[in-house]
Design a protein around this motif. Structure first.
Motif, PDB file in Angstrom:
ATOM      1  N   ILE A 135       6.807   3.944  -0.590  1.00 53.27           N
ATOM      2  CA  ILE A 135       5.530   4.068   0.114  1.00 53.27           C
ATOM      3  C   ILE A 135       4.853   5.405  -0.183  1.00 53.27           C
ATOM      4  CG2 ILE A 135       6.282   2.552   1.978  1.00 53.27           C
ATOM      5  CD1 ILE A 135       6.488   5.161   3.698  1.00 53.27           C
ATOM      6  N   ASP A 136       5.550   6.299  -0.876  1.00 49.60           N
ATOM      7  CA  ASP A 136       4.964   7.600  -1.209  1.00 49.60           C
ATOM      8  C   ASP A 136       5.656   8.138  -2.452  1.00 49.60           C
ATOM      9  OD1 ASP A 136       3.705  10.039  -1.274  1.00 49.60           O
ATOM     10  OD2 ASP A 136       4.179  10.597   0.787  1.00 49.60           O
ATOM     11  N   GLU A 137       4.866   8.479  -3.460  1.00 48.64           N
ATOM     12  CA  GLU A 137       5.392   9.081  -4.688  1.00 48.64           C
ATOM     13  C   GLU A 137       4.580  10.329  -4.988  1.00 48.64           C
ATOM     14  OE1 GLU A 137       5.462   8.257  -9.516  1.00 48.64           O
ATOM     15  OE2 GLU A 137       5.523   6.539  -8.152  1.00 48.64           O
ATOM     16  N   GLY A 138       5.261  11.411  -5.291  1.00 42.93           N
ATOM     17  CA  GLY A 138       4.533  12.636  -5.591  1.00 42.93           C
ATOM     18  C   GLY A 138       5.464  13.745  -6.026  1.00 42.93           C
ATOM     19  N   ASP A 139       4.909  14.946  -6.103  1.00 40.75           N
ATOM     20  CA  ASP A 139       5.716  16.118  -6.415  1.00 40.75           C
ATOM     21  C   ASP A 139       5.144  17.323  -5.680  1.00 40.75           C
ATOM     22  OD1 ASP A 139       3.871  17.726  -8.285  1.00 40.75           O
ATOM     23  OD2 ASP A 139       3.946  15.799  -9.323  1.00 40.75           O
ATOM     24  N   VAL A 140       5.966  18.322  -5.510  1.00 40.81           N
ATOM     25  CA  VAL A 140       5.602  19.492  -4.715  1.00 40.81           C
ATOM     26  C   VAL A 140       4.410  20.219  -5.327  1.00 40.81           C
ATOM     27  CG1 VAL A 140       6.410  21.737  -3.896  1.00 40.81           C
ATOM     28  CG2 VAL A 140       7.938  19.759  -3.832  1.00 40.81           C
ATOM     29  N   VAL A 183       8.930  18.954 -12.772  1.00 36.82           N
ATOM     30  CA  VAL A 183       8.429  19.215 -11.416  1.00 36.82           C
ATOM     31  C   VAL A 183       9.506  18.861 -10.396  1.00 36.82           C
ATOM     32  CG1 VAL A 183       5.981  18.833 -11.945  1.00 36.82           C
ATOM     33  CG2 VAL A 183       7.424  16.898 -11.274  1.00 36.82           C
ATOM     34  N   ASP A 184       9.327  19.364  -9.186  1.00 35.85           N
ATOM     35  CA  ASP A 184      10.174  18.975  -8.056  1.00 35.85           C
ATOM     36  C   ASP A 184       9.527  17.748  -7.411  1.00 35.85           C
ATOM     37  OD1 ASP A 184      12.037  21.162  -8.240  1.00 35.85           O
ATOM     38  OD2 ASP A 184      10.407  22.448  -7.530  1.00 35.85           O
ATOM     39  N   ALA A 185      10.075  16.579  -7.691  1.00 38.32           N
ATOM     40  CA  ALA A 185       9.439  15.322  -7.292  1.00 38.32           C
ATOM     41  C   ALA A 185      10.129  14.702  -6.079  1.00 38.32           C
ATOM     42  CB  ALA A 185       9.451  14.338  -8.458  1.00 38.32           C
ATOM     43  N   TYR A 186       9.465  13.706  -5.507  1.00 37.99           N
ATOM     44  CA  TYR A 186      10.040  12.988  -4.366  1.00 37.99           C
ATOM     45  C   TYR A 186       9.516  11.558  -4.331  1.00 37.99           C
ATOM     46  CZ  TYR A 186       5.487  14.089  -2.301  1.00 37.99           C
ATOM     47  OH  TYR A 186       4.137  14.206  -2.070  1.00 37.99           O
ATOM     48  N   LEU A 187      10.313  10.693  -3.733  1.00 38.16           N
ATOM     49  CA  LEU A 187       9.930   9.315  -3.432  1.00 38.16           C
ATOM     50  C   LEU A 187      10.319   9.040  -1.985  1.00 38.16           C
ATOM     51  CD1 LEU A 187      11.265   7.355  -6.561  1.00 38.16           C
ATOM     52  CD2 LEU A 187       8.885   7.939  -6.083  1.00 38.16           C
ATOM     53  N   ASN A 203       0.864  -1.184   0.000  1.00 38.42           N
ATOM     54  CA  ASN A 203       0.000   0.000   0.000  1.00 38.42           C
ATOM     55  C   ASN A 203       0.898   1.231   0.000  1.00 38.42           C
ATOM     56  OD1 ASN A 203      -2.872  -1.136   0.558  1.00 38.42           O
ATOM     57  ND2 ASN A 203      -1.593  -2.132   2.090  1.00 38.42           N
ATOM     58  N   LEU A 204       0.497   2.254  -0.707  1.00 42.73           N
ATOM     59  CA  LEU A 204       1.327   3.445  -0.791  1.00 42.73           C
ATOM     60  C   LEU A 204       0.478   4.670  -1.097  1.00 42.73           C
ATOM     61  CD1 LEU A 204       2.837   3.906  -4.270  1.00 42.73           C
ATOM     62  CD2 LEU A 204       1.794   1.693  -3.729  1.00 42.73           C
ATOM     63  N   THR A 205       1.104   5.828  -0.973  1.00 44.57           N
ATOM     64  CA  THR A 205       0.468   7.079  -1.371  1.00 44.57           C
ATOM     65  C   THR A 205       0.992   7.450  -2.752  1.00 44.57           C
ATOM     66  OG1 THR A 205       0.377   7.821   0.927  1.00 44.57           O
ATOM     67  CG2 THR A 205       0.087   9.494  -0.768  1.00 44.57           C
ATOM     68  N   LEU A 206       0.090   7.586  -3.705  1.00 43.84           N
ATOM     69  CA  LEU A 206       0.460   7.946  -5.069  1.00 43.84           C
ATOM     70  C   LEU A 206      -0.204   9.278  -5.398  1.00 43.84           C
ATOM     71  CD1 LEU A 206       1.964   6.843  -7.630  1.00 43.84           C
ATOM     72  CD2 LEU A 206      -0.285   6.068  -8.422  1.00 43.84           C
ATOM     73  N   TYR A 207       0.594  10.333  -5.394  1.00 48.39           N
ATOM     74  CA  TYR A 207       0.085  11.677  -5.667  1.00 48.39           C
ATOM     75  C   TYR A 207      -1.137  11.998  -4.801  1.00 48.39           C
ATOM     76  CZ  TYR A 207       3.488  11.560  -9.348  1.00 48.39           C
ATOM     77  OH  TYR A 207       4.687  11.453 -10.017  1.00 48.39           O
ATOM     78  N   GLN A 248      -0.216  15.628  11.005  1.00 50.18           N
ATOM     79  CA  GLN A 248       0.494  15.366   9.763  1.00 50.18           C
ATOM     80  C   GLN A 248      -0.481  14.822   8.724  1.00 50.18           C
ATOM     81  OE1 GLN A 248       3.915  16.194   9.368  1.00 50.18           O
ATOM     82  NE2 GLN A 248       3.145  17.253  11.167  1.00 50.18           N
ATOM     83  N   PRO A 249      -0.189  15.034   7.436  1.00 44.90           N
ATOM     84  CA  PRO A 249      -1.097  14.545   6.391  1.00 44.90           C
ATOM     85  C   PRO A 249      -1.287  13.040   6.478  1.00 44.90           C
ATOM     86  CG  PRO A 249       0.528  16.055   5.486  1.00 44.90           C
ATOM     87  CD  PRO A 249       0.949  15.767   6.888  1.00 44.90           C
ATOM     88  N   TYR A 250      -2.413  12.589   5.967  1.00 45.31           N
ATOM     89  CA  TYR A 250      -2.692  11.156   5.942  1.00 45.31           C
ATOM     90  C   TYR A 250      -1.959  10.535   4.763  1.00 45.31           C
ATOM     91  CZ  TYR A 250      -5.128   6.772   5.210  1.00 45.31           C
ATOM     92  OH  TYR A 250      -5.411   5.445   5.031  1.00 45.31           O
ATOM     93  N   THR A 251      -1.064   9.587   5.038  1.00 43.27           N
ATOM     94  CA  THR A 251      -0.299   8.918   3.987  1.00 43.27           C
ATOM     95  C   THR A 251      -0.183   7.441   4.313  1.00 43.27           C
ATOM     96  OG1 THR A 251       1.807   9.331   5.115  1.00 43.27           O
ATOM     97  CG2 THR A 251       1.090  10.970   3.503  1.00 43.27           C
ATOM     98  N   ALA A 252       0.281   6.676   3.336  1.00 43.35           N
ATOM     99  CA  ALA A 252       0.565   5.262   3.583  1.00 43.35           C
ATOM    100  C   ALA A 252       1.821   5.148   4.433  1.00 43.35           C
ATOM    101  CB  ALA A 252       0.757   4.530   2.260  1.00 43.35           C
ATOM    102  N   GLU A 253       2.033   3.983   5.024  1.00 44.21           N
ATOM    103  CA  GLU A 253       3.185   3.786   5.908  1.00 44.21           C
ATOM    104  C   GLU A 253       4.092   2.703   5.364  1.00 44.21           C
ATOM    105  OE1 GLU A 253       1.672   3.053   9.814  1.00 44.21           O
ATOM    106  OE2 GLU A 253       0.397   4.806   9.776  1.00 44.21           O
TER     107      GLU A 253
END
Length: 395
Positions: A172-177, A156-160, A95-99, A390-395
């Motif tokens: 567990i988390d993929e997105g961008d600013v 974009v300024d992205a992160y993993l 399970n993960l947070t995708l955008y 804190q924001p709700y995200t996957a762990e």
């Protein structure tokens, strides 16, 4: 001729025998110049040369971790560009947070493959990656640039966010600013326009219990989520959430609005939320299990007792420190989910649920959302300090 007497003969014979015997004994003793075998001479090993190479040093654990993370980032990028299903599946957590959306591994991989398929010639490159860590998480930040046929390049300024899972670093988390800012603005607008709602609470009308139906605030996570797994009888396919508050021990949790609530417990520690299949009252009268899902949510004083396996809770930063434990197991034919958070102020909050394993996919996604959205809030009997959730995200 002079005759020799018998005695003389005996003496002469004895003398000769003695001489022969002595001679024979002397021949039996090897001389110092004989060819007897000697022990071999072993030459001493030559002293090592000052210029001889030394064995390579074992890399430090930090260096090994850095190399593994850099490799993981490269493999994720290569799998994305190649639309490699198995490669992406190996990179994402279950399970993960995708955008800004909580999804399963399968849903994340499908979204990536669908995007590449809809954009022929797609490719992306990563520039200036940097790394940081937060508890057990490792965060990669980089500039991501992509292009495809017939479309202008984007950047974009992205992160993993990576976490160790089954011996490997997984995302567990993929997105961008930029996307995060847009979603944050959307959530702010949603909360401003939130209309007051309440959970159905049939027993709250009982004058002896003296409680009002609980009000629902804007949820911490997405307000509406498509259900996972087989639908239980009468349950919605699109699940809407609200934020439930538990004032005595100062916590808040996202709870589906289709659940039924009970009045607060008599000491104010918390309340129950449950779901019954249509017609469950008749089944309960016949002695059958009534609730397909039931959850106790609330808190009490922990008196400083924190399990040794408690880990830092990703939903809280700063002080007082908050740790968490989670457990899922089968008991007496039902699945049991337990999530606790322990704060340094001596308060323990919990989400404790049991649900019918027939609908595991549906209910497990719900109880996970409830547990992961649990936050300590300010106030309460312990006078908790003001803190930002804190924001709700996957762990």
């Amino acid at each position: 001729m002079k005759e020799i007497g018998t005695g003389a003969i005996v003496v002469a014979t004895l003398a000769l025998a003695s001489t022969v015997a002595c001679r024979n004994r002397s021949e039996a003793i090897p001389s110092s110049t004989s060819s007897a075998t000697r022990a071999p001479i072993v030459s001493a090993a030559p002293a090592p040369s000052a210029s001889a190479p030394t064995p390579p040093a074992t890399p430090a654990p930090e260096a090994l971790e850095e190399k593994a993370l850099e490799s993981a980032l490269e493999r994720w990028n290569a799998a994305t560009n190649a639309a490699d299903r198995s490669g992406l599946e190996a990179m994402y957590a279950k399970n993960l947070t995708l955008y800004e959306r909580i999804v399963t591994r399968g849903a994340a991989v499908k979204a990536k493959l669908d995007y590449v398929a809809k954009h022929p010639g797609f490719s992306q490159k990563l520039e200036s990656p940097s790394w940081s860590e937060s508890a057990e998480h490792r965060i990669a930040r980089f500039r991501k640039t992509w292009q495809s046929q017939g479309a202008a390049p984007g950047s974009v300024d992205a992160y993993l966010v990576f976490k160790q899972d089954d011996g490997a670093w997984r995302i567990i988390d993929e997105g961008d600013v930029q996307t995060a800012r847009k979603m944050s603005a959307k959530i702010d607008t949603f909360r401003k326009n939130w209309k007051e709602r309440v959970w159905d609470c049939p027993l709250c009308s009982d004058p002896e219990l003296g409680d009002d139906p609980p009000s629902a605030g804007p949820p911490l996570g997405p307000d509406r989520v498509k259900a996972s797994g087989a639908l239980p009888p009468g349950a919605p396919e699109s699940i809407e959430y609200g934020r439930a508050y538990f004032p005595r021990f100062a916590s808040a949790v996202d709870v589906p609005l289709f659940l039924t609530a009970t009045p607060q417990s008599t000491n104010g520690d918390g309340r129950w939320f449950y779901y019954d299949a249509p017609g469950a009252d008749a089944g309960a009268a016949a002695g059958e299990t009534k609730h397909l899902l039931e959850c106790a949510i609330g808190g009490h004083f922990s008196h400083g007792s924190v399990p040794a396996n408690a880990k830092p809770d990703p939903g809280h930063v700063g002080d007082p420190k908050v740790t968490t434990t989670t457990r899922l197991e089968k008991r007496d034919g039902v699945l049991s989910y337990e999530r606790y958070i322990y704060a340094a102020d001596g308060v323990m909050n919990f989400v404790l649920c049991t649900f019918d394993p027939t609908y595991e996919g549906y209910f497990y996604a719900i109880v996970q959302r409830m547990g992961r959205s649990m936050r300590a809030i300010s106030g309460g009997q312990a006078g908790r300090v003001v803190r930002v959730s804190q924001p709700y995200t996957a762990e």
